[in-house]
Structure formats: C-alpha cells, structure tokens
Design a protein around this motif. Structure first.
Motif, PDB file in Angstrom:
ATOM      1  N   VAL A  30      52.921  44.249  48.194  1.00 35.05           N
ATOM      2  CA  VAL A  30      52.414  43.628  46.963  1.00 35.05           C
ATOM      3  C   VAL A  30      50.890  43.736  46.921  1.00 35.05           C
ATOM      4  O   VAL A  30      50.302  43.988  45.861  1.00 35.05           O
ATOM      5  N   ILE A  31      50.230  43.541  48.053  1.00 34.34           N
ATOM      6  CA  ILE A  31      48.775  43.681  48.129  1.00 34.34           C
ATOM      7  C   ILE A  31      48.360  45.091  47.721  1.00 34.34           C
ATOM      8  O   ILE A  31      47.490  45.287  46.865  1.00 34.34           O
ATOM      9  N   ASN A  32      48.996  46.071  48.341  1.00 32.53           N
ATOM     10  CA  ASN A  32      48.620  47.461  48.075  1.00 32.53           C
ATOM     11  C   ASN A  32      48.889  47.857  46.625  1.00 32.53           C
ATOM     12  O   ASN A  32      48.091  48.565  46.010  1.00 32.53           O
ATOM     13  N   TRP A  33      50.004  47.404  46.070  1.00 33.22           N
ATOM     14  CA  TRP A  33      50.304  47.724  44.670  1.00 33.22           C
ATOM     15  C   TRP A  33      49.248  47.114  43.743  1.00 33.22           C
ATOM     16  O   TRP A  33      48.794  47.760  42.801  1.00 33.22           O
ATOM     17  N   SER A  34      48.871  45.861  44.007  1.00 29.36           N
ATOM     18  CA  SER A  34      47.893  45.179  43.155  1.00 29.36           C
ATOM     19  C   SER A  34      46.536  45.878  43.217  1.00 29.36           C
ATOM     20  O   SER A  34      45.864  46.051  42.187  1.00 29.36           O
TER      21      SER A  34
ATOM     22  N   GLY B 192      44.209  47.911  40.268  1.00 28.72           N
ATOM     23  CA  GLY B 192      42.789  47.733  40.019  1.00 28.72           C
ATOM     24  C   GLY B 192      42.023  49.039  40.076  1.00 28.72           C
ATOM     25  O   GLY B 192      41.201  49.339  39.196  1.00 28.72           O
ATOM     26  N   LEU B 193      42.296  49.846  41.108  1.00 25.60           N
ATOM     27  CA  LEU B 193      41.618  51.128  41.251  1.00 25.60           C
ATOM     28  C   LEU B 193      42.029  52.088  40.128  1.00 25.60           C
ATOM     29  O   LEU B 193      41.191  52.817  39.583  1.00 25.60           O
ATOM     30  N   GLY B 194      43.309  52.071  39.783  1.00 28.00           N
ATOM     31  CA  GLY B 194      43.795  52.947  38.716  1.00 28.00           C
ATOM     32  C   GLY B 194      43.162  52.607  37.370  1.00 28.00           C
ATOM     33  O   GLY B 194      42.825  53.501  36.590  1.00 28.00           O
ATOM     34  N   LEU B 195      42.971  51.319  37.098  1.00 30.22           N
ATOM     35  CA  LEU B 195      42.330  50.910  35.848  1.00 30.22           C
ATOM     36  C   LEU B 195      40.884  51.401  35.788  1.00 30.22           C
ATOM     37  O   LEU B 195      40.397  51.823  34.734  1.00 30.22           O
ATOM     38  N   LEU B 196      40.193  51.358  36.913  1.00 31.78           N
ATOM     39  CA  LEU B 196      38.817  51.865  36.961  1.00 31.78           C
ATOM     40  C   LEU B 196      38.779  53.375  36.759  1.00 31.78           C
ATOM     41  O   LEU B 196      37.874  53.901  36.100  1.00 31.78           O
TER      42      LEU B 196
ATOM     43  N   LEU C 165      40.856  43.670  43.045  1.00 30.92           N
ATOM     44  CA  LEU C 165      41.669  42.771  42.231  1.00 30.92           C
ATOM     45  C   LEU C 165      40.971  42.430  40.920  1.00 30.92           C
ATOM     46  O   LEU C 165      41.618  42.102  39.927  1.00 30.92           O
ATOM     47  N   ILE C 166      39.634  42.482  40.911  1.00 26.84           N
ATOM     48  CA  ILE C 166      38.878  42.078  39.718  1.00 26.84           C
ATOM     49  C   ILE C 166      39.301  42.855  38.478  1.00 26.84           C
ATOM     50  O   ILE C 166      39.575  42.249  37.433  1.00 26.84           O
ATOM     51  N   PRO C 167      39.379  44.207  38.517  1.00 24.47           N
ATOM     52  CA  PRO C 167      39.839  44.920  37.314  1.00 24.47           C
ATOM     53  C   PRO C 167      41.259  44.549  36.908  1.00 24.47           C
ATOM     54  O   PRO C 167      41.601  44.583  35.717  1.00 24.47           O
ATOM     55  N   ALA C 168      42.094  44.190  37.899  1.00 23.07           N
ATOM     56  CA  ALA C 168      43.492  43.860  37.594  1.00 23.07           C
ATOM     57  C   ALA C 168      43.648  42.465  37.004  1.00 23.07           C
ATOM     58  O   ALA C 168      44.697  42.148  36.440  1.00 23.07           O
ATOM     59  N   LEU C 169      42.607  41.624  37.136  1.00 24.92           N
ATOM     60  CA  LEU C 169      42.691  40.252  36.648  1.00 24.92           C
ATOM     61  C   LEU C 169      42.340  40.119  35.169  1.00 24.92           C
ATOM     62  O   LEU C 169      42.386  39.028  34.621  1.00 24.92           O
ATOM     63  N   CYS C 170      41.937  41.211  34.533  1.00 23.94           N
ATOM     64  CA  CYS C 170      41.623  41.140  33.109  1.00 23.94           C
ATOM     65  C   CYS C 170      42.284  42.308  32.377  1.00 23.94           C
ATOM     66  O   CYS C 170      42.817  43.222  33.001  1.00 23.94           O
ATOM     67  N   GLY C 171      42.238  42.253  31.057  1.00 27.74           N
ATOM     68  CA  GLY C 171      42.861  43.310  30.267  1.00 27.74           C
ATOM     69  C   GLY C 171      44.352  43.119  30.088  1.00 27.74           C
ATOM     70  O   GLY C 171      44.923  42.093  30.430  1.00 27.74           O
ATOM     71  N   SER C 172      44.987  44.143  29.569  1.00 30.16           N
ATOM     72  CA  SER C 172      46.424  44.097  29.290  1.00 30.16           C
ATOM     73  C   SER C 172      47.237  44.307  30.564  1.00 30.16           C
ATOM     74  O   SER C 172      46.868  45.091  31.425  1.00 30.16           O
ATOM     75  N   ARG C 173      48.342  43.556  30.671  1.00 35.20           N
ATOM     76  CA  ARG C 173      49.244  43.745  31.816  1.00 35.20           C
ATOM     77  C   ARG C 173      50.629  44.159  31.343  1.00 35.20           C
ATOM     78  O   ARG C 173      51.646  43.800  31.931  1.00 35.20           O
TER      79      ARG C 173
ATOM     80  N   VAL D 124      50.911  49.929  30.831  1.00 36.60           N
ATOM     81  CA  VAL D 124      49.547  49.954  31.365  1.00 36.60           C
ATOM     82  C   VAL D 124      49.578  49.949  32.886  1.00 36.60           C
ATOM     83  O   VAL D 124      48.846  50.696  33.548  1.00 36.60           O
ATOM     84  N   ILE D 125      50.455  49.130  33.465  1.00 37.37           N
ATOM     85  CA  ILE D 125      50.562  49.049  34.926  1.00 37.37           C
ATOM     86  C   ILE D 125      51.090  50.366  35.502  1.00 37.37           C
ATOM     87  O   ILE D 125      50.581  50.869  36.506  1.00 37.37           O
ATOM     88  N   ASP D 126      52.098  50.933  34.851  1.00 39.68           N
ATOM     89  CA  ASP D 126      52.650  52.216  35.324  1.00 39.68           C
ATOM     90  C   ASP D 126      51.584  53.307  35.301  1.00 39.68           C
ATOM     91  O   ASP D 126      51.461  54.095  36.252  1.00 39.68           O
ATOM     92  N   GLN D 127      50.813  53.339  34.235  1.00 38.38           N
ATOM     93  CA  GLN D 127      49.774  54.360  34.119  1.00 38.38           C
ATOM     94  C   GLN D 127      48.700  54.169  35.196  1.00 38.38           C
ATOM     95  O   GLN D 127      48.216  55.142  35.777  1.00 38.38           O
ATOM     96  N   ALA D 128      48.341  52.917  35.462  1.00 40.35           N
ATOM     97  CA  ALA D 128      47.334  52.639  36.491  1.00 40.35           C
ATOM     98  C   ALA D 128      47.835  53.030  37.874  1.00 40.35           C
ATOM     99  O   ALA D 128      47.095  53.606  38.688  1.00 40.35           O
ATOM    100  N   LEU D 129      49.102  52.740  38.159  1.00 40.29           N
ATOM    101  CA  LEU D 129      49.673  53.103  39.468  1.00 40.29           C
ATOM    102  C   LEU D 129      49.715  54.610  39.662  1.00 40.29           C
ATOM    103  O   LEU D 129      49.548  55.113  40.779  1.00 40.29           O
TER     104      LEU D 129
END
Length: 413
Positions: free
Chosen positions: A38-42, A46-50, A355-363, A367-372
C-alpha cells in the motif's frame, strides 16, 4: 490507497480493515495486500502525478510554499489552481481543486534555490497568471528573481492571512498592554486547568505563528468582559469569585481588551470574505468599509487598506473573476502530510514526501490508473536516489555497520 488518502488511517491499518470487511460483510477478497505494498502504490501515484504534469490552456494561479522543517530538509511545493475554481465552488477552495505541479526537496534553502526550482517547475507546467505566497523573505526574493527573467513580470499575491498576522503582530506584540494581558492569561490558565472551571481557560497561544489564530483570544476576552461586568461582591465559591481571584485586575485592562477584540474581529470578518469569495470590486468595498471601523491610528487599518488597494488593481488587470488571495489550502495540505508523517517514530523527510501530490487533486479511478502507469517501483528507487540521498535511518544503519563507529564519527558519505 483511498483508505489511506481519504480516510487518513495508517498504512498498517489497511490490511486489518480489509480483513474486517472480508469477515464481517459480504465483501469477498481473494487476497489482502501487505501494508508495504500500500505504501509503494501510494508513492507511485504521487510520483506518477508529478510525471504527467503539462501546460494547460486554462488560466491558472500558482500557490507556493515551503513545508515545515522535517529533519534537516524542506520541500518546496507548487500547486496549480484554475482561476475559475473559487467562483465555481462558491466558497474557499478545497484540495480537490488543486493539482501539485512541483515538488523539490532541499537541505539548503535560499532565494537562488527558490528561483531555480521555479524555473524547473514552470518550464514543464507553463507560466501562471499570478503567484500566491506568504510573507517569507526567502520566497519573496526568489519569486522576484524568477519573475524578472520572464518576458512579462508575473504578479505576486501576498496571502491575506499572513499579511494580517504581520499587521497584528506589528501593532500589539511589543506594547505593554498586550504583554500584561497575555501574562495575566498565562498565570490564570495555570490556576484553571485542573479545576471544575477548566472550560473557561483562555485559548492557548501558539509558539510559532500565534497571530494567525489570535482572533480566538480576542473573542474570549470580549466574552469575559461581560462576565466580569457584574457590580458588587461575588458569592463565595461562585464562578465570578473564582475568576476574580484568578484574573485580578482584569477590568482595569478593559480599554485594551475592547480595542484588541474589535481589531481581531474585523480582521476575522475580512479574511472570511476574502477566503470564501475572493477579491473583486464588491468584496473590496465590503472589506474597505469594515476597515473604516478600526481606530484612526491602527496599524492594522493602514496595512489592510494598503493590501486591498494593491491587490484589487492586480485583480482588475488579470481577470473579471474573483481573485484567489489566500494560501490556506497549501497549509491544509502540509497539515495532512504532517499528520501522516507523525505516525513514524523517527520524523525525517524521506520518499514519503511523494504523498503530497497524492493528497490533492482528483482521485477518480482513471486518474489513479494513469498515475500508476506513469511510475513503477524502479522509478521510485531512482527518484529517491536523486532527491533523498540520505535519511536518518540510512545514516544510523551506516554508522553501526561501519568499522569507524568506534571513533564516534558520523559517516556522511
């Protein structure tokens, strides 16, 4: 991941929660992930969103700030907020309205590093219509240096909350009346905390940034004046008798308390208008009329009217929509991140900053699939090696396994 990011629970709790749902509900789970997954996915989200940040054709404003010091490091965070977000929501913006477009971790922070980081971030995300920041000198100088390099200078919006806190500090902090008032409250609070009258304890003043929440103290003072306004003796053992003993001479400070309470009340009303409705001609008039109710020699009045005149001009030049003039949302983001980080027994900024990028924006799921799909486990390792070359844990492990530990030297390479 959503259990962590939305419900704000620890990573270790996720498997337990899923197992509880599996055993007590009709939800059937073929397997339960380990909390490290779960840590690694989260972090990958965040990295994918950046990684998928790109320019946008819609007008937007950047909100920038440095995180609190965590260990020896700080993180510069840049949020993108569409200019129309405030008007569309009809109230203060939320984390869902923001997109984290920049995250830079540094151990040494100065105006040059701020300028360089902004150049890197805006080269990818595009140039904003304006930048919202607090009153930090380093940030201000770095933003000015970056703006001077642009073809057209980018307007800078000073956060209304920090500006008003600075004005309140300038007016009250060094005065004898304020020092006597806070000293009396400090002594009185000690006498009330462990008694049946603990509910009347004055608000605790923050060590850092106390003037950003000082309005609560003004409100408490105004209410207590009404309590103390009873003439004559107080019945033995009554609340009034106890308060008169705990706060001797409270009524002698009445002129100062009334002035202090009025000032903080007006400031709170102004900030509520600006933070929820933004700044335009209508809210400018509302706030300017409120400022006129402050005393003639009030420094807060002078600062507030100057802020209003400066920023209503920026609003008129930029857009017809209300101007976003508060950076509270980035403070909320840092607060959520700090809350999650405090669960660690050794607070140090490490790869969890993603985690900071993952804590804001659309979830949304898409969006999550694209970031992963934009960041894999090997990408996390590369990012950590580049941006977080060491942590407290790594230095401790290196120290204890290295032969030179006997000399008491800390290994830094």
């Amino acid at each position: 991941m959503l259990i962590v990011l939305d419900a704000v629970v620890s990573f270790r709790s996720v498997p337990r929660i899923l197992e509880l749902f599996h055993s007590q509900t009709s939800l059937e789970l073929p397997w339960t992930p380990h909390f490290t997954s779960v840590i690694n996915w989260s972090l990958r989200v965040g990295l994918g969103l950046l990684r998928q940040v790109c320019p946008t054709c819609e007008p937007w404003i950047a909100i920038i700030d440095y995180s609190i010091d965590i260990g020896t490091k700080k993180a510069l965070v840049v949020l993108r907020v569409k200019t129309q977000s405030l008007c569309q929501r009809g109230s203060a913006i939320q984390l869902q309205d923001c997109e984290c477009i920049g995250l830079k971790v540094r151990e040494t922070v100065n105006h040059q590093t701020v300028c360089q980081d902004l150049e890197d971030i805006f080269a990818i995300a595009g140039v904003p219509q304006a930048i919202v920041k607090d009153c930090d000198y380093t940030l201000a100088k770095g933003v000015r240096q970056w703006s001077a390099k642009q073809e057209k200078p980018v307007p800078v919006i000073d956060d209304i909350g920090h500006c008003m806190a600075s004005a309140l500090k300038s007016q009250f902090e060094k005065t004898a009346d304020y020092k006597a008032f806070t000293a009396a409250l400090g002594q009185g609070a000690k006498c009330l905390r462990q008694t049946e009258f603990a509910c009347l304890t004055p608000p605790k003043l923050r060590t850092k940034g106390r003037f950003q929440s000082i309005s609560k103290l003004g409100e408490w003072g105004a209410k207590m004046l009404d309590v103390f306004a009873v003439k004559g003796g107080a019945k033995k053992g009554s609340v009034l008798a106890k308060l008169r003993t705990v706060f001797p001479g409270f009524l002698r400070m009445k002129p100062f308390i009334e002035r202090f309470a009025l000032t903080t009340k007006i400031v709170s009303e102004v900030m509520e208008i600006i933070k929820n409705k933004g700044l335009n001609k209508v809210t400018y008039q509302q706030c300017y009329q409120l400022s006129k109710t402050l005393p003639r020699n009030s420094k807060v009045k002078t600062h507030l009217q100057a802020w209003l005149k400066k920023h209503v001009q920026i609003q008129a030049e930029l857009t017809e929509l209300p101007l976003l003039s508060s950076s509270d949302i980035i403070e909320t983001l840092f607060g959520n991140y700090k809350y999650m980080l405090e669960r660690s027994p050794q607070a140090d900024m490490n790869r969890s900053v993603l985690l900071i990028p993952a804590l804001c924006g659309s979830r949304k799921e898409a969006v999550i699939d694209q970031a992963l799909n934009k960041a894999f486990q090997v990408d996390l390792a590369h990012w950590e090696e580049k941006n977080i070359p060491y942590t407290v844990r790594k230095k401790r492990q290196e120290f204890f396994k290295h032969k030179s530990q006997k000399s008491g030297k800390i290994i830094t390479d």
